[in-house]
Design an enzyme around this catalytic site. Structure first.
Site, PDB file in Angstrom:
ATOM      1  N   HIS A   1      56.945  26.363  94.853  1.00  0.00           N
ATOM      2  CA  HIS A   1      56.659  27.722  94.373  1.00  0.00           C
ATOM      3  C   HIS A   1      56.804  28.767  95.475  1.00  0.00           C
ATOM      4  CE1 HIS A   1      55.437  26.167  90.577  1.00  0.00           C
ATOM      5  NE2 HIS A   1      54.381  25.547  91.042  1.00  0.00           N
TER       6      HIS A   1
ATOM      7  N   ASP B   1      58.926  18.041  88.911  1.00  0.00           N
ATOM      8  CA  ASP B   1      57.535  18.482  88.791  1.00  0.00           C
ATOM      9  C   ASP B   1      57.392  19.181  87.437  1.00  0.00           C
ATOM     10  OD1 ASP B   1      55.029  19.246  90.796  1.00  0.00           O
ATOM     11  OD2 ASP B   1      55.363  20.789  89.275  1.00  0.00           O
TER      12      ASP B   1
ATOM     13  N   HIS C   1      56.047  21.880  86.741  1.00  0.00           N
ATOM     14  CA  HIS C   1      56.202  23.328  86.877  1.00  0.00           C
ATOM     15  C   HIS C   1      57.595  23.691  87.379  1.00  0.00           C
ATOM     16  CE1 HIS C   1      51.867  22.485  87.184  1.00  0.00           C
ATOM     17  NE2 HIS C   1      51.688  23.673  86.628  1.00  0.00           N
TER      18      HIS C   1
ATOM     19  N   ASP D   1      52.453  15.649  88.169  1.00  0.00           N
ATOM     20  CA  ASP D   1      51.673  16.436  87.212  1.00  0.00           C
ATOM     21  C   ASP D   1      52.242  16.348  85.796  1.00  0.00           C
ATOM     22  OD1 ASP D   1      53.919  17.827  87.939  1.00  0.00           O
ATOM     23  OD2 ASP D   1      52.890  19.676  88.496  1.00  0.00           O
TER      24      ASP D   1
END
Length: 408
Positions: free
Chosen positions: A220, A257, A259, A337
């Site tokens: 991120h 991931d 995200h 995740d």
């Protein structure tokens, strides 16, 4: 700033206009007598007076090109001077970890759902299971300020000297209350060590065929902005180091991931040397629609997606990626995740499904003789550490990695 036409000086332009207007009467009279076609005075004007806007654009373009060249030269110099690449003896296996990865900050770390001791627990599982020798692990160096400036701006790194800014990035508000020297030591120092591990991972992958950084994957964070528990852009840094030190010119990021990996997507938005396959849940953080425009291959998996559907989509995605791009290095962001029950990922992938996922990605790279470096990235359940260790043991059993032990 006021936009619109600028007021021009009358001296040069108006003098030319007066000359043109005076001469035009004489020229017109002469051409009328000789039945010549009328003269295009606008063309004459353009010949006499160069276009100031075009000239300004050309100067601006040249200036920008010069600045970009200087920035690239400085970046290259920093990379070549860095100590993050070092020779690793063959007695070590390309599994990278340091005890300094783990975050312990007076219990405050427990206010975030991320398991900040996950990295150490993964290695302890591997060692206790007999899959990895304790003294075979590679310990990286901490990324220095000069190392980080390869991607990050001075202003961004300076912003991390404010504890409130770090608190926003790691999403733990009480961090803002502590002196920055303590925040640097307890939060950012572990992150900088993981950055060193990711960068070194590419070198080891090139030499050994594969590497696993039991940490990193801060996808991120971009050069100008952190967020989502990601303070440094280790993926972008890793790739830039590989470009210079490994003589690599084509890198594929496989980001699995849960995200979206908006940080590296922004950093490589206009860089055709990097191909991004991002398989993520669009209904969760970060909702970065600008960064989504720069994903080369976008695979969206909705909340509630189960193992079979997920793996089918991954198979299809890897086939497409193989047909579109021929990488010299794969950076695999292997967040856990996606695990069923993870409070942030919202997907329903089983532990065996994650092992199968990792196996598919490693097989994709290894069968094509493409070096691959794996990063553990996100995962917000205590069970994530066990799942990562089991997946690495499975990779060893399938002879996709060799941790120096007979994983049974």
């Amino acid at each position: 700033m006021v936009r619109g036409n600028r007021i021009r000086s009358p001296s040069h332009t108006d003098s030319i206009n007066r000359v043109i207007n005076t001469e035009s009467l004489q020229i017109s009279h002469f051409r009328l007598l000789h039945n010549s076609p009328p003269l295009n005075y606008q063309s004459l004007y353009r010949c006499v007076l160069p276009n100031s806007t075009s000239r300004a654009r050309a100067m601006s373009s040249a200036s920008s090109s010069s600045s970009a060249t200087e920035a690239e030269t400085l970046r290259r110099s920093r990379i070549l001077k860095s100590k993050l690449y070092f020779d690793v003896p063959l007695s070590k296996v390309p599994v990278i970890y340091s005890a300094s990865y783990d975050i312990a900050f007076l219990g405050i770390e427990k206010l975030h759902p991320f398991d900040s001791s996950k990295w150490g627990r993964v290695c302890r599982f591997l060692i206790s299971d007999g899959a990895l020798g304790k003294y075979c692990i590679v310990e990286p160096l901490e990324a220095s300020n000069e190392d980080l400036l390869v991607v990050h701006s001075e202003s961004y790194l300076k912003s991390l000297k404010n504890s409130a800014n770090v608190a926003c990035i790691v999403e733990v508000p009480p961090v803002a209350l502590f002196p920055n020297c303590l925040v640097q030591q307890k939060v950012l120092y572990p992150f900088r060590n993981q950055v060193g591990g990711t960068i070194l991972g590419a070198k080891l992958a090139k030499e050994r065929g594969w590497a696993v950084n039991v940490g990193g994957g801060f996808h991120h964070c971009s050069g100008e902005k952190g967020g989502g528990f990601c303070a440094y852009a280790d993926i972008s840094l890793c790739i830039h180091y590989a470009f210079v030190r490994l003589n690599i010119s084509r890198v594929m990021i496989i980001d699995l991931d849960a995200h979206q990996g908006n940080g590296h997507e922004l950093d490589f938005a206009d860089d055709r040397r990097v191909y991004t396959l991002d398989m993520y849940n669009p209904g969760i953080y970060p909702f970065d629609y600008e960064a989504r425009r720069y994903i080369d291959q976008k695979v969206e998996v909705m909340s509630g997606t189960a193992t079979d559907e997920y793996l089918k989509k991954l198979d299809e995605a890897l086939k497409v990626a193989a047909s579109r791009f021929d990488p010299e290095l794969v950076v695999y962001n292997a967040g856990t995740d996606i695990l069923d029950g993870d409070p942030l990922g919202r997907l329903k992938i089983s532990p065996d499904g994650i092992a199968n996922r990792d196996e598919k990605v490693f097989r994709f790279a290894r069968e094509r003789n493409i070096p691959i470096v794996m990063l553990t990235s996100g995962g917000y359940m205590k069970s994530s550490a066990r799942v990562i260790a089991d997946s690495m043991i499975n990779l060893s059993k399938k002879c996709l990695i060799d941790m120096g032990k007979n994983a049974t």
